[in-house]
Design an enzyme around this catalytic site. Structure first.
Site, mmCIF file in Angstrom:
data_model
loop_
_atom_site.group_PDB
_atom_site.id
_atom_site.type_symbol
_atom_site.label_atom_id
_atom_site.label_comp_id
_atom_site.label_asym_id
_atom_site.label_seq_id
_atom_site.Cartn_x
_atom_site.Cartn_y
_atom_site.Cartn_z
ATOM 1 N N GLU A 41 7.623 12.965 10.161
ATOM 2 C CA GLU A 41 6.742 12.349 11.158
ATOM 3 C C GLU A 41 5.910 11.207 10.588
ATOM 4 O O GLU A 41 5.827 10.119 11.187
ATOM 5 C CB GLU A 41 5.817 13.413 11.758
ATOM 6 C CG GLU A 41 4.943 12.886 12.876
ATOM 7 C CD GLU A 41 4.151 13.983 13.564
ATOM 8 O OE1 GLU A 41 3.411 13.663 14.504
ATOM 9 O OE2 GLU A 41 4.277 15.157 13.158
ATOM 10 N N ARG A 43 -2.063 9.959 3.433
ATOM 11 C CA ARG A 43 -2.936 10.390 4.529
ATOM 12 C C ARG A 43 -4.355 10.490 3.988
ATOM 13 O O ARG A 43 -4.599 11.123 2.972
ATOM 14 C CB ARG A 43 -2.480 11.743 5.084
ATOM 15 C CG ARG A 43 -3.231 12.168 6.342
ATOM 16 C CD ARG A 43 -2.689 13.482 6.886
ATOM 17 N NE ARG A 43 -3.267 13.808 8.195
ATOM 18 C CZ ARG A 43 -4.420 14.453 8.366
ATOM 19 N NH1 ARG A 43 -5.120 14.832 7.302
ATOM 20 N NH2 ARG A 43 -4.881 14.714 9.571
#
Length: 399
Positions: free
Chosen positions: A161, A226
């Protein structure tokens, strides 16, 4: 005279019927759409999110029919004609973009399987329905619905993803595959959009607003990490709006927001200080407490639901913007904060709040025309039909 009136009425009626027929021709039920897609071109690039699913597919040059003409898919699905772009891959053609509610995935696939099974039993199924098709899928649904989708006799390829989000950004901003005008910003909350050069994008911070929010820093070589996130995202907004109003869909919730006045339920600086708080540079119209007036209302349940929905939208958007700004300042890219995700489409209210917040601290919020399709485009970018070296932000591209 009556004859002229009758002729006029007949002409007008004919025009109306013709327009209705054209509108009906552009709408198709979800099952029929997916049957056409499977049988006609056989390659899907899909991002199955927690709330919305986004599909990218390619049609050959000069193609016509359902896949190039439909605008509405089922009750809530939509093919976004304005986003269609030329396909620079093998054989050319056009890239199309469709979105629909993820809650429809399982019933749609089961209905397609049922129709194909019945058609095969009657001997009327198209000869290629059992041939392997290709599906490149990302998002949580790529795992959740993998077994079900494989029942369609497809070659199923899962794509990570976060990687697909990064690759989708590199794809749509690349010189070969992307449109000339993709990245833009608003000089002020009420200004018109201004486009910028996609090549100057990296390094940047991407704030991906889906059901929740993830924040990534993407480097010039295509690497990423992230940096944070929050559980308060698009699904939070819709869930709260459904709880306090009659809205069931995102569009219905946004329509309510457009009718609302948040100052009727939010406590402002002026409500506390009787005016502006000049020492801190806060004007009287600044929200001091979201939904704060409900805490002291005699009958808070009687307040206008549109006002509450607008307050919820502004509250969630502000928290997302502040999160992105703070992380961007830590990573020295406050002038390149890219806000993406389906939450922002048709959502000028949210974009205004984001622009207002970023401008206030000297940053700059950037947006993309194809912001809600980065995952699906990343799935396309992972396929063998895309040249890795042509994607924006690669070591090989920089030489």
């Amino acid at each position: 005279m009556s004859g002229v009136v009758a002729i006029t009425i007949g002409i007008v009626t004919g025009i109306i019927c013709s327009r209705k027929q054209k509108l009906l021709q552009k709408r198709i039920d979800g099952v029929a759409f997916f049957q056409h897609a499977l049988q006609s071109q056989g390659k899907f690039y899909v991002d199955i999110g927690g709330t919305l699913s986004k599909i990218v597919y390619i049609t050959p040059p000069g193609a016509s029919g359902v896949l190039t003409e439909v605008t509405r898919v089922g009750k809530t699905g939509e093919r976004l004609e304005a986003l269609e772009v030329p396909w620079a891959g093998p054989d050319g053609g056009n890239i199309h973009f469709v979105k629909f509610g993820t809650h429809r995935v399982e019933p749609l696939v089961r209905q397609v399987l049922s129709r194909l099974s019945k058609a095969q039993a009657r001997g009327t199924a198209p000869p290629d329905t059992k041939l392997p098709k290709q599906v490149f899928a990302t998002g949580g649904g790529a795992f959740k619905y993998e077994r079900l989708l494989k029942e369609l006799h497809v070659e199923f390829n899962k794509v990570d993803e976060m990687q697909s989000l990064v690759d989708g950004l590199r794809f749509i901003c690349s010189e070969k595959y992307g449109p000339k005008q993709e990245v833009f910003y608003y000089p002020s909350p009420d200004a018109e959009r201004t486009y910028v050069d996609s090549k100057q994008l990296f390094p940047c911070l991407v704030v991906n607003i889906g059901s929740g929010v993830s924040v990534l820093k993407i480097e010039a070589d295509g690497s990423y990490k992230r940096c944070g996130g929050t559980s308060q995202g698009g699904a939070t907004f819709l869930g709260l709006c459904r709880l306090v109003s009659d809205a069931n869909t995102f569009e219905e919730a946004m329509n309510l927001c457009a009718q609302g006045d948040n100052t009727q339920v939010d406590k402002l600086v002026g409500d506390i200080y009787g005016g502006s708080y000049t020492n801190l540079g806060l004007s009287s119209s600044v929200v001091a407490s979201s939904l704060g007036k409900l805490a002291v209302m005699d009958s808070p349940k009687q307040c206008n639901r549109a006002d509450v929905c607008l307050s919820i939208l502004r509250m969630i958007t502000q928290q997302i913007a502040l999160l992105g700004i703070n992380i961007a300042r830590q990573h020295e890219c406050a002038d390149r904060i890219v806000f993406v995700g389906g939450f922002l489409r048709y959502n000028r209210i949210a974009r205004r709040r984001i622009v207002q917040a970023t401008n206030f601290i000297g940053g700059r919020a950037l947006f993309l025309r194809h912001a809600d399709f980065l995952g699906a485009l990343g799935a396309l970018a992972s396929s063998p039909y895309v040249e890795e070296a042509a994607l924006l932000g690669t070591r090989s591209a920089e030489g």
